[in-house]
Design a protein around this motif. Structure first.
Motif, PDB file in Angstrom:
ATOM      1  N   LEU A 285       0.841  -1.197   0.000  1.00 51.53           N
ATOM      2  CA  LEU A 285       0.000   0.000   0.000  1.00 51.53           C
ATOM      3  C   LEU A 285       0.877   1.248   0.000  1.00 51.53           C
ATOM      4  N   GLN A 286       0.484   2.239  -0.793  1.00 50.48           N
ATOM      5  CA  GLN A 286       1.152   3.546  -0.830  1.00 50.48           C
ATOM      6  C   GLN A 286       0.349   4.497   0.047  1.00 50.48           C
ATOM      7  N   LEU A 287       0.725   4.576   1.318  1.00 50.46           N
ATOM      8  CA  LEU A 287      -0.072   5.314   2.295  1.00 50.46           C
ATOM      9  C   LEU A 287       0.211   6.808   2.225  1.00 50.46           C
ATOM     10  N   GLN A 288      -0.885   7.558   2.332  1.00 51.85           N
ATOM     11  CA  GLN A 288      -0.791   9.012   2.360  1.00 51.85           C
ATOM     12  C   GLN A 288      -2.083   9.569   2.959  1.00 51.85           C
ATOM     13  N   GLN A 289      -2.008  10.816   3.394  1.00 51.10           N
ATOM     14  CA  GLN A 289      -3.213  11.462   3.923  1.00 51.10           C
ATOM     15  C   GLN A 289      -3.982  12.099   2.759  1.00 51.10           C
ATOM     16  N   PHE A 290      -5.298  11.893   2.739  1.00 49.78           N
ATOM     17  CA  PHE A 290      -6.114  12.493   1.678  1.00 49.78           C
ATOM     18  C   PHE A 290      -7.534  12.746   2.202  1.00 49.78           C
ATOM     19  N   ASN A 291      -8.272  13.546   1.431  1.00 50.17           N
ATOM     20  CA  ASN A 291      -9.644  13.920   1.779  1.00 50.17           C
ATOM     21  C   ASN A 291     -10.579  12.806   1.343  1.00 50.17           C
ATOM     22  N   PHE A 292     -11.111  12.098   2.314  1.00 51.81           N
ATOM     23  CA  PHE A 292     -11.923  10.913   2.023  1.00 51.81           C
ATOM     24  C   PHE A 292     -13.222  11.271   1.299  1.00 51.81           C
ATOM     25  N   PHE A 324     -10.318  13.662   6.757  1.00 50.71           N
ATOM     26  CA  PHE A 324      -9.007  13.162   6.335  1.00 50.71           C
ATOM     27  C   PHE A 324      -8.706  11.782   6.937  1.00 50.71           C
ATOM     28  N   VAL A 325      -8.128  10.938   6.089  1.00 53.14           N
ATOM     29  CA  VAL A 325      -7.720   9.598   6.505  1.00 53.14           C
ATOM     30  C   VAL A 325      -6.315   9.341   5.980  1.00 53.14           C
ATOM     31  N   ILE A 326      -5.681   8.292   6.495  1.00 51.45           N
ATOM     32  CA  ILE A 326      -4.385   7.843   5.978  1.00 51.45           C
ATOM     33  C   ILE A 326      -4.563   6.444   5.396  1.00 51.45           C
ATOM     34  N   ASN A 327      -4.435   6.344   4.088  1.00 50.17           N
ATOM     35  CA  ASN A 327      -4.641   5.071   3.392  1.00 50.17           C
ATOM     36  C   ASN A 327      -4.055   5.206   1.994  1.00 50.17           C
ATOM     37  N   ILE A 330      -5.564   5.282  -4.195  1.00 50.49           N
ATOM     38  CA  ILE A 330      -5.828   4.555  -5.437  1.00 50.49           C
ATOM     39  C   ILE A 330      -6.533   3.232  -5.141  1.00 50.49           C
ATOM     40  N   ARG A 331      -6.094   2.545  -4.071  1.00 52.73           N
ATOM     41  CA  ARG A 331      -6.701   1.253  -3.740  1.00 52.73           C
ATOM     42  C   ARG A 331      -8.084   1.420  -3.104  1.00 52.73           C
ATOM     43  N   VAL A 332      -8.276   2.488  -2.340  1.00 54.72           N
ATOM     44  CA  VAL A 332      -9.619   2.760  -1.803  1.00 54.72           C
ATOM     45  C   VAL A 332     -10.594   3.025  -2.949  1.00 54.72           C
ATOM     46  N   LYS A 333     -10.148   3.800  -3.938  1.00 55.98           N
ATOM     47  CA  LYS A 333     -10.986   4.060  -5.107  1.00 55.98           C
ATOM     48  C   LYS A 333     -11.279   2.752  -5.847  1.00 55.98           C
ATOM     49  N   GLN A 334     -10.277   1.877  -5.940  1.00 57.99           N
ATOM     50  CA  GLN A 334     -10.473   0.584  -6.603  1.00 57.99           C
ATOM     51  C   GLN A 334     -11.544  -0.231  -5.897  1.00 57.99           C
ATOM     52  N   ILE A 335     -11.539  -0.228  -4.568  1.00 55.94           N
ATOM     53  CA  ILE A 335     -12.577  -0.940  -3.798  1.00 55.94           C
ATOM     54  C   ILE A 335     -13.949  -0.378  -4.123  1.00 55.94           C
ATOM     55  N   LEU A 336     -14.061   0.952  -4.080  1.00 57.48           N
ATOM     56  CA  LEU A 336     -15.358   1.597  -4.317  1.00 57.48           C
ATOM     57  C   LEU A 336     -15.852   1.356  -5.735  1.00 57.48           C
ATOM     58  N   VAL A 337     -14.955   1.469  -6.720  1.00 57.53           N
ATOM     59  CA  VAL A 337     -15.335   1.248  -8.121  1.00 57.53           C
ATOM     60  C   VAL A 337     -15.846  -0.179  -8.318  1.00 57.53           C
ATOM     61  N   ASN A 338     -15.153  -1.150  -7.767  1.00 57.66           N
ATOM     62  CA  ASN A 338     -15.588  -2.554  -7.923  1.00 57.66           C
ATOM     63  C   ASN A 338     -16.946  -2.795  -7.302  1.00 57.66           C
ATOM     64  N   VAL A 438      -6.801   5.302  10.051  1.00 55.44           N
ATOM     65  CA  VAL A 438      -5.354   5.371   9.909  1.00 55.44           C
ATOM     66  C   VAL A 438      -4.835   3.948   9.717  1.00 55.44           C
ATOM     67  N   VAL A 439      -4.363   3.663   8.513  1.00 53.17           N
ATOM     68  CA  VAL A 439      -3.844   2.323   8.200  1.00 53.17           C
ATOM     69  C   VAL A 439      -2.348   2.297   8.465  1.00 53.17           C
ATOM     70  N   VAL A 440      -1.919   1.245   9.163  1.00 52.29           N
ATOM     71  CA  VAL A 440      -0.501   1.071   9.465  1.00 52.29           C
ATOM     72  C   VAL A 440       0.198   0.429   8.275  1.00 52.29           C
ATOM     73  N   SER A 441       1.403   0.868   8.001  1.00 54.06           N
ATOM     74  CA  SER A 441       2.146   0.367   6.854  1.00 54.06           C
ATOM     75  C   SER A 441       2.354  -1.133   6.957  1.00 54.06           C
ATOM     76  N   ASN A 442       2.185  -1.853   5.827  1.00 55.56           N
ATOM     77  CA  ASN A 442       2.405  -3.297   5.790  1.00 55.56           C
ATOM     78  C   ASN A 442       3.756  -3.661   5.222  1.00 55.56           C
ATOM     79  N   LYS A 443       4.648  -2.713   5.084  1.00 56.15           N
ATOM     80  CA  LYS A 443       5.993  -3.012   4.561  1.00 56.15           C
ATOM     81  C   LYS A 443       6.824  -3.675   5.645  1.00 56.15           C
TER      82      LYS A 443
END
Length: 444
Positions: A285-292, A324-327, A330-338, A438-443
């Motif tokens: 996951l490429q985590l960043q803060q954005f406007n949900f 604002f969330v941290i996630n 692109i992947r959140v949008k992918q979930i919603l689109v599907n 707030v999602v914790v990094s999985n790296k």
């Protein structure tokens, strides 16, 4: 024995006292009356000693009788335990000849108990195991006990069974080996269960290997397909610009179809790559803060034209206090689109409603509800499997590979969230995703 010796000594003492009395009578010058008195006293003492000895003898006899009775009870109790034990017990001499057997052993060997006596135990061992069994008997001469030794037994007129054998040395009072006591436990069911478990483990390993090969195949094929497809789309775009200059509507329309179908194919390849990466835990996951809310609104607006082609209404309900969330946006949008695309695909009339709200413990819920065909209860457990669609007939009414929900499920888990579904045939479906704000990094 000691008491009888004491009693004999007391009798001898009385006998000697009597002889002394006779001697005094013959030798003493006392009057006959004095002699008689003295004799009576000596006799009285002797009788008292005899009475004491008699009482002691009676007490000892009583103790001996009680000891015999107790010993008989213990023997009877031991015999009952021996005969009624759930495991088979056999006593043999040092040559392996059966001297005693209990009921369980007779039942296990399928032969009456009294017929077992005198038989050689090795005769009931399966032929393939007899050499090892004879080696076991030789070892018994060197050690006093062998535990949990597995072999196979051949009953009379019966199928071979698996048994576990434990053996203990039987000794006499002089610590000399007289024979052995064998405990035989039927472990046929356990061995069958172990064999089934081994088969399942082998099957699981084969399935894991197959899954790895499938994932590798998908990854390789996806990369190989994507490269020429980019070239096709690139040249199609150049051709489209050339055709547009010449004002050829038919050619422009055909090129548009090439480009649109190429983009669909490219999306399919991207989905295959995502499934491959998710199944092999290679997607980060490429985590960043954005406007949900902004992401939700923009994504829904992109999907509205698709719904409008089917005359479906899309309703969005946002109930968020913190935008604002941290996630991975692109992947959140992918979930919603599907989820929304699936809802539109399987809904012919009615609406698609999206509810976004905050939950306790700093979480967000996204629910997509439709009025479509619904999902049968028996199919619910399969909907998150890759390449599976609820209509598994050879000609599908609804296009698609069935990868969308599998990708959603993997992504939600990767984001430390969970997904659930409620559905009824003909009444529509509701998919709910819960994600941490707030999602914790999985790296690693």
């Amino acid at each position: 024995v000691i008491f009888m010796h004491d009693f004999h000594q007391k009798i001898q003492k009385v006998y000697k006292n009597t002889q002394k009395i006779n001697q005094h009578i013959n030798e003493s010058p006392l009057h006959e009356q004095d002699l008689l008195v003295q004799a009576v006293e000596e006799l009285h003492v002797a009788l008292e000693e005899l009475q004491v000895a008699d009482e002691e003898l009676r007490a000892q006899n009583q103790s001996l009788a009680e000891a015999h009775f107790s010993l008989a009870q213990e023997r009877e109790r031991y015999q009952e335990l021996f005969d009624l034990a759930p495991d088979g017990y056999i006593v043999t001499n040092t040559d392996g000849k059966i001297q005693k057997a209990n009921n369980a052993a007779a039942e296990m060997l399928n032969i009456p108990k009294h017929f077992l006596e005198g038989k050689v135990l090795v005769n009931f061992i399966a032929e393939s195991e007899r050499r090892a069994f004879r080696s076991l008997i030789l070892r018994l001469h060197e050690c006093e006990r062998i535990s949990e030794w597995e072999t196979r037994v051949q009953p009379r007129r019966g199928s071979i069974i698996d048994v576990s054998i434990s053996t203990t040395t039987v000794k006499n009072e002089n610590d000399e080996v007289q024979g052995w006591r064998w405990m035989l436990r039927d472990i046929t069911e356990r061995k069958q269960t172990e064999e089934k478990l081994r088969a399942v483990e082998v099957q699981n390993l084969q399935l894991e290997e197959s899954a790895k090969l499938k994932s590798q195949f998908m990854s390789i094929i996806s990369h190989e397909l994507r490269t020429p497809l980019h070239a096709i789309l690139g040249f199609a775009s150049l051709l489209q610009r050339q055709v547009q200059k010449q004002s050829s509507s038919n050619c422009s329309m055909m090129i548009e179809r090439i480009i649109n179908n190429g983009k669909l194919l490219l999306n399919l390849i991207e989905d295959m790559l995502d499934v491959s990466k998710l199944e092999s835990n290679r997607l980060q996951l490429q985590l960043q803060q954005f406007n949900f809310p902004e992401l939700i609104i923009s994504t829904i607006n992109e999907l509205r034209p698709i719904a409008q082609t089917k005359n479906l209404a899309i309703n969005l309900n946002l109930e968020l206090q913190d935008n604002f969330v941290i996630n991975d946006s692109i992947r959140v949008k992918q979930i919603l689109v599907n989820l929304v695309s699936n809802a539109i695909k399987f809904t012919d009339k009615g609406s698609v409603d999206i509810h976004v709200k905050e939950l306790p413990q700093n979480k967000i819920s996204i629910c997509v509800q439709d009025t479509g065909i619904g999902i049968d209860e028996t199919d619910l457990k399969y909907i998150f499997q890759a390449f599976r669609q609820i209509n598994q007939t050879t000609v599908r009414k609804y296009n698609g590979t069935g990868m969308g929900l599998a990708i959603v499920n993997h992504l939600v888990r990767l984001m430390q969230g969970n997904i659930s579904v409620n559905s009824k045939i003909g009444e529509g479906s509701t998919f709910c995703v819960e994600l941490p704000k707030v999602v914790v990094s999985n790296k690693v």
